[in-house]
Design a protein around this motif. Structure first.
Motif, PDB file in Angstrom:
ATOM      1  N   THR A   1      16.297  13.377  58.462  1.00 58.33           N
ATOM      2  CA  THR A   1      16.051  13.368  59.902  1.00 58.33           C
ATOM      3  C   THR A   1      15.861  11.946  60.413  1.00 58.33           C
ATOM      4  OG1 THR A   1      15.065  15.569  59.810  1.00 58.33           O
ATOM      5  CG2 THR A   1      14.521  14.224  61.720  1.00 58.33           C
ATOM      6  N   VAL A   2      15.148  11.130  59.665  1.00 56.18           N
ATOM      7  CA  VAL A   2      15.000   9.726  60.037  1.00 56.18           C
ATOM      8  C   VAL A   2      16.362   9.045  60.076  1.00 56.18           C
ATOM      9  CG1 VAL A   2      14.038   7.490  59.353  1.00 56.18           C
ATOM     10  CG2 VAL A   2      12.639   9.564  59.143  1.00 56.18           C
ATOM     11  N   ALA A   3      17.196   9.307  59.079  1.00 48.14           N
ATOM     12  CA  ALA A   3      18.532   8.706  59.036  1.00 48.14           C
ATOM     13  C   ALA A   3      19.372   9.146  60.229  1.00 48.14           C
ATOM     14  CB  ALA A   3      19.224   9.075  57.727  1.00 48.14           C
ATOM     15  N   ALA A   4      19.270  10.421  60.604  1.00 49.92           N
ATOM     16  CA  ALA A   4      20.024  10.923  61.747  1.00 49.92           C
ATOM     17  C   ALA A   4      19.539  10.278  63.046  1.00 49.92           C
ATOM     18  CB  ALA A   4      19.897  12.439  61.830  1.00 49.92           C
ATOM     19  N   ALA A   5      18.230  10.136  63.195  1.00 52.95           N
ATOM     20  CA  ALA A   5      17.678   9.489  64.387  1.00 52.95           C
ATOM     21  C   ALA A   5      18.086   8.019  64.444  1.00 52.95           C
ATOM     22  CB  ALA A   5      16.164   9.616  64.399  1.00 52.95           C
ATOM     23  N   ARG A   6      18.142   7.393  63.294  1.00 50.90           N
ATOM     24  CA  ARG A   6      18.565   5.994  63.229  1.00 50.90           C
ATOM     25  C   ARG A   6      20.012   5.849  63.704  1.00 50.90           C
ATOM     26  NH1 ARG A   6      18.089   2.596  57.568  1.00 50.90           N
ATOM     27  NH2 ARG A   6      18.596   0.495  58.349  1.00 50.90           N
ATOM     28  N   GLU A   7      20.872   6.770  63.316  1.00 50.96           N
ATOM     29  CA  GLU A   7      22.266   6.730  63.759  1.00 50.96           C
ATOM     30  C   GLU A   7      22.359   6.847  65.276  1.00 50.96           C
ATOM     31  OE1 GLU A   7      24.513   9.707  61.763  1.00 50.96           O
ATOM     32  OE2 GLU A   7      24.312   8.787  59.769  1.00 50.96           O
TER      33      GLU A   7
ATOM     34  N   GLU B   1      12.243   0.891  57.165  1.00 53.27           N
ATOM     35  CA  GLU B   1      13.540   0.211  57.094  1.00 53.27           C
ATOM     36  C   GLU B   1      14.242   0.227  58.444  1.00 53.27           C
ATOM     37  OE1 GLU B   1      17.804   0.520  54.685  1.00 53.27           O
ATOM     38  OE2 GLU B   1      16.106   1.756  54.075  1.00 53.27           O
ATOM     39  N   ALA B   2      14.215   1.381  59.106  1.00 55.93           N
ATOM     40  CA  ALA B   2      14.871   1.490  60.409  1.00 55.93           C
ATOM     41  C   ALA B   2      14.214   0.572  61.437  1.00 55.93           C
ATOM     42  CB  ALA B   2      14.832   2.938  60.890  1.00 55.93           C
TER      43      ALA B   2
END
Length: 223
Positions: A67-73, A135-136
């Motif tokens: 979910t964090v990765a998707a929000a980052r995108e 990281e984000a």
């Protein structure tokens, strides 16, 4: 060879399901935080079964990291990528901050800025989820500071490159506080205050006022 279309079709459906689930997960986490993002809770609000979500992600932690990765995108696509049309330095910095404010004000995520909403309940809990958030956010902080350094090197700002991190801190803090106050008070007025504060700090750092035109206050009003 005859099995390839079947396999590809399953993969496509799985990818579509994953995107759908993660889209709902980002909005849910922006409102309820990452701690509240569980497979069961997501099933209640997404229209997907618990078993299908568990098959896609395996565990609560894997779901949270994804979910964090998707929000980052979404953050990159909404704020950073369009800003790259501007030259490095002050022009790009100003557009970045304008887009960051709009991303919050227009509720790209239901709960405002995803990272402001989720970092509060994760920042003191070590592990892969906090690492993903850190990281984000480090990437964002560093990118803003880099534009300030470019501006200083180009003579667009009258400050030492070593002061870039401090100015980036102030600009991002204004953006985050506008997000938080707007959500709490259901009012757009904090964005106008943030714009005024950003302009003030950039002018104090030697910016040409003509280059700050994207930083104009939005129409204030109660949501």
């Amino acid at each position: 060879m005859s099995d390839s279309p079947v396999v590809d079709g399953r993969r496509a459906r799985g990818d579509a399901s994953r995107r759908s689930v993660l889209s709902r997960a980002t909005h849910l986490a922006s409102v309820e935080g990452l701690d509240g993002l569980t497979i069961g809770r997501l099933a209640e609000t997404s229209g997907h079964s618990k078993s299908s979500i568990a098959t896609l992600f395996g565990s609560k932690q894997s779901l949270q990291v994804a979910t964090v990765a998707a929000a980052r995108e979404v953050f990159v696509a909404t704020i950073i990528e369009p800003s790259r049309a501007e030259p490095r330095g002050l022009s790009r910095l100003v557009v970045l901050m304008r887009r960051a404010l709009d991303y919050s004000r227009e509720r790209t995520f239901e709960g405002g800025c995803f990272f402001a909403a989720t970092s509060a309940d994760i920042d003191s809990k070590p592990g892969p989820v906090r690492d993903a958030l850190r990281e984000a956010l480090s990437e964002w902080y560093g990118y803003v500071a880099a534009q300030i350094r470019y501006a200083a090197d180009a003579g667009e700002l009258a400050l030492a490159a070593s002061d870039a991190e401090a100015l980036a801190f102030h600009l991002i803090a204004l953006d985050q506080e506008a997000n938080n106050r707007s959500l709490l008070f259901e009012d757009d007025a904090p964005y106008a205050l943030a714009v005024a504060g950003m302009r003030e700090r950039l002018l104090a750092a030697g910016a040409d006022a003509r280059m700050l035109s994207p930083l104009t206050a939005p129409d204030a009003g109660t949501r």
